[in-house]
Write a protein that holds these residues in place. Structure first.
Motif, PDB file in Angstrom:
ATOM      1  N   THR A 437       0.614  -1.066  -0.263  1.00 45.49           N
ATOM      2  CA  THR A 437       0.209   0.092  -0.288  1.00 45.49           C
ATOM      3  C   THR A 437       0.997   0.720  -0.259  1.00 45.49           C
ATOM      4  O   THR A 437       2.452   1.448   0.377  1.00 45.49           O
ATOM      5  CB  THR A 437      -1.213   0.407   1.360  1.00 45.49           C
ATOM      6  OG1 THR A 437      -0.047  -0.550   2.902  1.00 45.49           O
ATOM      7  CG2 THR A 437      -1.926  -1.171   0.927  1.00 45.49           C
ATOM      8  N   ARG A 438       0.026   2.101  -0.202  1.00 46.08           N
ATOM      9  CA  ARG A 438       0.701   3.639  -0.686  1.00 46.08           C
ATOM     10  C   ARG A 438       1.251   3.987   1.071  1.00 46.08           C
ATOM     11  O   ARG A 438      -0.089   4.557   1.519  1.00 46.08           O
ATOM     12  CB  ARG A 438       0.051   4.821  -0.844  1.00 46.08           C
ATOM     13  CG  ARG A 438      -0.146   4.239  -3.096  1.00 46.08           C
ATOM     14  CD  ARG A 438      -0.834   5.375  -3.395  1.00 46.08           C
ATOM     15  NE  ARG A 438      -1.332   6.348  -3.419  1.00 46.08           N
ATOM     16  CZ  ARG A 438      -2.774   6.802  -2.987  1.00 46.08           C
ATOM     17  NH1 ARG A 438      -3.493   5.666  -3.791  1.00 46.08           N
ATOM     18  NH2 ARG A 438      -3.695   7.398  -2.005  1.00 46.08           N
ATOM     19  N   LEU A 439       2.506   4.781   0.688  1.00 45.61           N
ATOM     20  CA  LEU A 439       2.089   5.302   2.371  1.00 45.61           C
ATOM     21  C   LEU A 439       1.804   6.120   3.493  1.00 45.61           C
ATOM     22  O   LEU A 439       1.413   6.287   3.971  1.00 45.61           O
ATOM     23  CB  LEU A 439       4.057   5.671   2.435  1.00 45.61           C
ATOM     24  CG  LEU A 439       5.239   5.191   2.260  1.00 45.61           C
ATOM     25  CD1 LEU A 439       6.517   5.398   2.573  1.00 45.61           C
ATOM     26  CD2 LEU A 439       4.784   3.316   3.462  1.00 45.61           C
ATOM     27  N   ASP A 440       1.342   7.170   2.413  1.00 53.55           N
ATOM     28  CA  ASP A 440       0.541   7.979   2.032  1.00 53.55           C
ATOM     29  C   ASP A 440      -0.559   7.884   2.900  1.00 53.55           C
ATOM     30  O   ASP A 440      -2.050   8.185   4.102  1.00 53.55           O
ATOM     31  CB  ASP A 440      -0.513   8.705   1.360  1.00 53.55           C
ATOM     32  CG  ASP A 440      -0.641   8.453  -0.264  1.00 53.55           C
ATOM     33  OD1 ASP A 440       0.280   7.615  -0.690  1.00 53.55           O
ATOM     34  OD2 ASP A 440      -1.653   9.364  -0.330  1.00 53.55           O
ATOM     35  N   LEU A 441      -1.134   6.795   2.187  1.00 48.02           N
ATOM     36  CA  LEU A 441      -2.783   5.828   2.717  1.00 48.02           C
ATOM     37  C   LEU A 441      -2.218   5.031   3.852  1.00 48.02           C
ATOM     38  O   LEU A 441      -3.365   5.287   4.957  1.00 48.02           O
ATOM     39  CB  LEU A 441      -3.090   4.598   1.014  1.00 48.02           C
ATOM     40  CG  LEU A 441      -3.915   4.719   0.738  1.00 48.02           C
ATOM     41  CD1 LEU A 441      -4.427   3.149  -0.183  1.00 48.02           C
ATOM     42  CD2 LEU A 441      -5.343   5.707   1.417  1.00 48.02           C
ATOM     43  N   GLU A 442      -0.860   4.809   4.655  1.00 48.42           N
ATOM     44  CA  GLU A 442      -0.985   4.048   5.727  1.00 48.42           C
ATOM     45  C   GLU A 442      -1.451   5.284   7.101  1.00 48.42           C
ATOM     46  O   GLU A 442      -1.324   5.258   7.224  1.00 48.42           O
ATOM     47  CB  GLU A 442       0.577   3.466   5.916  1.00 48.42           C
ATOM     48  CG  GLU A 442       0.842   2.048   5.556  1.00 48.42           C
ATOM     49  CD  GLU A 442       0.255   1.653   5.447  1.00 48.42           C
ATOM     50  OE1 GLU A 442      -0.293   1.016   6.642  1.00 48.42           O
ATOM     51  OE2 GLU A 442       0.559  -0.157   4.742  1.00 48.42           O
ATOM     52  N   MET A 443      -0.320   6.082   6.512  1.00 47.03           N
ATOM     53  CA  MET A 443      -1.190   7.329   7.025  1.00 47.03           C
ATOM     54  C   MET A 443      -1.913   7.886   7.370  1.00 47.03           C
ATOM     55  O   MET A 443      -2.634   7.951   8.765  1.00 47.03           O
ATOM     56  CB  MET A 443      -0.050   8.513   7.195  1.00 47.03           C
ATOM     57  CG  MET A 443       0.838   8.655   7.383  1.00 47.03           C
ATOM     58  SD  MET A 443       2.388  10.262   6.710  1.00 47.03           S
ATOM     59  CE  MET A 443       2.824  10.001   4.821  1.00 47.03           C
ATOM     60  N   LYS A 444      -2.838   7.764   6.614  1.00 43.35           N
ATOM     61  CA  LYS A 444      -4.460   7.927   6.296  1.00 43.35           C
ATOM     62  C   LYS A 444      -4.822   7.050   7.590  1.00 43.35           C
ATOM     63  O   LYS A 444      -6.060   6.994   8.038  1.00 43.35           O
ATOM     64  CB  LYS A 444      -5.322   8.206   5.394  1.00 43.35           C
ATOM     65  CG  LYS A 444      -6.309   8.326   5.344  1.00 43.35           C
ATOM     66  CD  LYS A 444      -6.908   8.063   3.613  1.00 43.35           C
ATOM     67  CE  LYS A 444      -8.132   8.724   3.605  1.00 43.35           C
ATOM     68  NZ  LYS A 444      -9.240   8.197   2.070  1.00 43.35           N
ATOM     69  N   PHE A 445      -4.832   5.526   7.468  1.00 40.69           N
ATOM     70  CA  PHE A 445      -5.227   5.019   8.123  1.00 40.69           C
ATOM     71  C   PHE A 445      -4.865   4.889   9.566  1.00 40.69           C
ATOM     72  O   PHE A 445      -6.009   4.610  10.690  1.00 40.69           O
ATOM     73  CB  PHE A 445      -5.603   3.723   7.379  1.00 40.69           C
ATOM     74  CG  PHE A 445      -6.424   3.858   7.019  1.00 40.69           C
ATOM     75  CD1 PHE A 445      -7.762   2.809   6.443  1.00 40.69           C
ATOM     76  CD2 PHE A 445      -6.366   3.735   5.562  1.00 40.69           C
ATOM     77  CE1 PHE A 445      -8.320   2.875   5.652  1.00 40.69           C
ATOM     78  CE2 PHE A 445      -7.619   3.705   4.464  1.00 40.69           C
ATOM     79  CZ  PHE A 445      -8.855   2.780   4.867  1.00 40.69           C
ATOM     80  N   SER A 446      -3.243   5.185   9.813  1.00 37.17           N
ATOM     81  CA  SER A 446      -3.045   5.038  11.097  1.00 37.17           C
ATOM     82  C   SER A 446      -3.597   6.121  12.179  1.00 37.17           C
ATOM     83  O   SER A 446      -4.303   6.129  13.081  1.00 37.17           O
ATOM     84  CB  SER A 446      -1.720   5.338  11.453  1.00 37.17           C
ATOM     85  OG  SER A 446      -1.101   4.119  10.665  1.00 37.17           O
ATOM     86  N   ALA A 447      -4.176   6.984  11.211  1.00 32.12           N
ATOM     87  CA  ALA A 447      -4.406   9.539  12.253  1.00 32.12           C
ATOM     88  C   ALA A 447      -6.173   8.460  12.304  1.00 32.12           C
ATOM     89  O   ALA A 447      -7.127   8.650  13.324  1.00 32.12           O
ATOM     90  CB  ALA A 447      -5.064   9.674  11.279  1.00 32.12           C
TER      91      ALA A 447
END
Length: 471
Positions: A437-447
């Motif tokens: 998965t894209r890293l920006d999506l990882e950050m989005k879902f972590s939030a």
């Protein structure tokens, strides 16, 4: 010598639920009471070394006590929904442990405990499918309810938790005498006079603990007290006369039944197995890594799964290659901390998370049947939903979350994360193409999941990676 541990399931689940901070499975389901119950059970087994085990639970149906006295336990609030769901899970754990569970509509767990304790002390209890008669030499009842003290005899003791789930006291006949100044069986007479606020029956109005103990020391039983009213001071005598009906009712309510119509199988109580594969799979699915290490008892598959906690990049790469080859026709991607490590970030990894479309997620049940811990199926909790399942591949826990969604604070579900083309990037590992998965999506879902420590760490790692690429 045979020793039976009988556990008051509801009492211990309730204690564990309130003693431990909130814990959830990775799919967001509450699990703290189950964790606490198991932890206490394992500690008791280690300390007391029982040969036999059984657990008794209340049933949701109205009991005979409520039929007799409509106010019985009427003040108690409904069981918290977050605890109700864990009772079902605990039944599943006990089934996996092969520990028999006893419950009976119309009766409380106390009555089952009393019946089993009495029957197993008698030599006329037969083991199922066997002609030989069996009996138990010593019984210990684990409960947080002092009503059970009435069952204490030379061969029956009570283990009473004192602080949370870690400390407790073992009560025998002499301990009850020392603490209450009367024999264990007189707990019934005592409750008939003073009542029980937790069960909401009053006893005799105006009779407190000190007066009740004085009367019992002099006259021995409630029945004998009422036979000698003329020998009791007028003020107390009047209270007893006016409260006679409620004293009789309270006596009946306080009496634990020891004749519940239930089939007791001593042999089955002795066939428990904490290290069964079913139990191992449940522990893995609930994320009980520490507890898993306490029940494996030589099971090599479980040991490997339990030991591989702090994964190295090569561990993740090895599993990623297996997944890429076996799911080459499917739509999936590696996400979470395993993904970040594969993309060069310095993150701790304990397991590997996957996202996929529904078909790929479900196909894992067949493709990885030998590695299956928890079958992939649709699962919905308070904050998450997906086609969820667990596997152990090359000693690493792999969790599938097909069509993964997160619910925000307004109760709105996110778009499905299913490894579609716009969600992933492709990397190469030893010549094998692997999607992550894209890293920006990882950050989005972590939030969205409220994992802000993880989010900040990802941001920091991404910044460091970008700076490194400039020089």
């Amino acid at each position: 010598m045979s020793k039976l541990i009988l556990i008051d399931g509801n009492a211990i689940m309730h204690r564990a639920y309130h003693a431990l901070p909130p814990l959830t499975t990775k799919s967001g389901e509450p699990i703290n009471a189950v964790y606490g119950f198991i932890s206490m059970l394992l500690g008791i087994i280690a300390d007391m070394k029982p040969t036999h085990l059984a657990v008794c639970f209340d049933r949701p149906e109205k009991t005979f006590r409520r039929e007799k006295y409509i106010h019985y336990q009427a003040q108690r609030p409904e069981m918290d929904d977050l605890l109700v769901t864990q009772i079902t899970k605990m039944h599943g754990v006990l089934q996996a442990f092969k520990i028999p569970v006893y419950e009976k509509a119309g009766y409380e767990a106390d009555d089952l405990l009393g019946t089993i304790a009495k029957q197993t002390q008698n030599s006329n209890v037969k083991s199922q499918n066997e002609k030989s008669k069996l009996k138990i030499d010593e019984t210990v009842i684990v409960t947080g309810d002092r009503d059970i003290f009435q069952l204490i005899t030379k061969k029956v003791k009570v283990y009473f938790p004192i602080k949370g789930i870690k400390e407790g006291k073992l009560y025998g006949v002499s301990d009850v005498k020392h603490e209450f100044d009367f024999e264990p069986i007189k707990m019934i007479d005592y409750k008939s006079l003073v009542g029980d606020s937790s069960d909401n029956y009053p006893g005799v109005t105006g009779i407190g603990p000190k007066t009740a103990i004085g009367l019992l020391n002099k006259f021995q039983t409630k029945q004998n007290i009422y036979k000698h009213l003329e020998d009791i001071p007028e003020k107390t005598r009047t209270k007893l006369e006016q409260g006679k009906d409620m004293a009789d009712m309270s006596y009946d309510l306080a009496t634990i039944r020891t004749n519940v119509p239930v089939e007791v199988d001593i042999k089955k109580m002795g066939d428990w197995d904490l290290g069964s594969m079913e139990a191992i799979r449940l522990f893995m699915s609930y994320g009980f890594r520490t507890l898993l290490g306490r029940i494996t008892n030589g099971n090599e598959v479980a040991k490997v799964a339990a030991l591989k906690k702090d994964l190295k990049k090569r561990d993740v790469e090895e599993v990623a290659i297996v997944l890429a080859k076996k799911l080459k026709n499917g739509q999936f991607a590696i996400r979470g901390t395993a993904n970040m490590v594969l993309q060069g970030l310095d993150m701790g990894v304990a397991d590997i998370d996957l996202i996929a479309d529904k078909d790929t997620a479900l196909s894992m049940n067949k493709i990885f049947n030998k590695e299956l811990l928890e079958e992939v199926k649709f699962s919905e909790a308070d904050k998450f939903r997906s086609y969820f399942g667990k596997f152990v591949i090359k000693g690493v826990l792999v969790e599938m979350m097909g069509e993964f969604q997160v619910k925000d604070k307004n109760g709105v579900w996110s778009e499905k994360l299913d490894a579609s083309e716009d969600e992933v990037v492709e990397i190469k590992i030893a010549g094998n193409k692997v999607k992550v998965t894209r890293l920006d999506l990882e950050m989005k879902f972590s939030a969205m999941m409220g994992r802000f420590n993880e989010l900040n760490k990802i941001k920091k790692q991404v910044d460091l990676k970008l700076q490194g690429s400039l020089f």
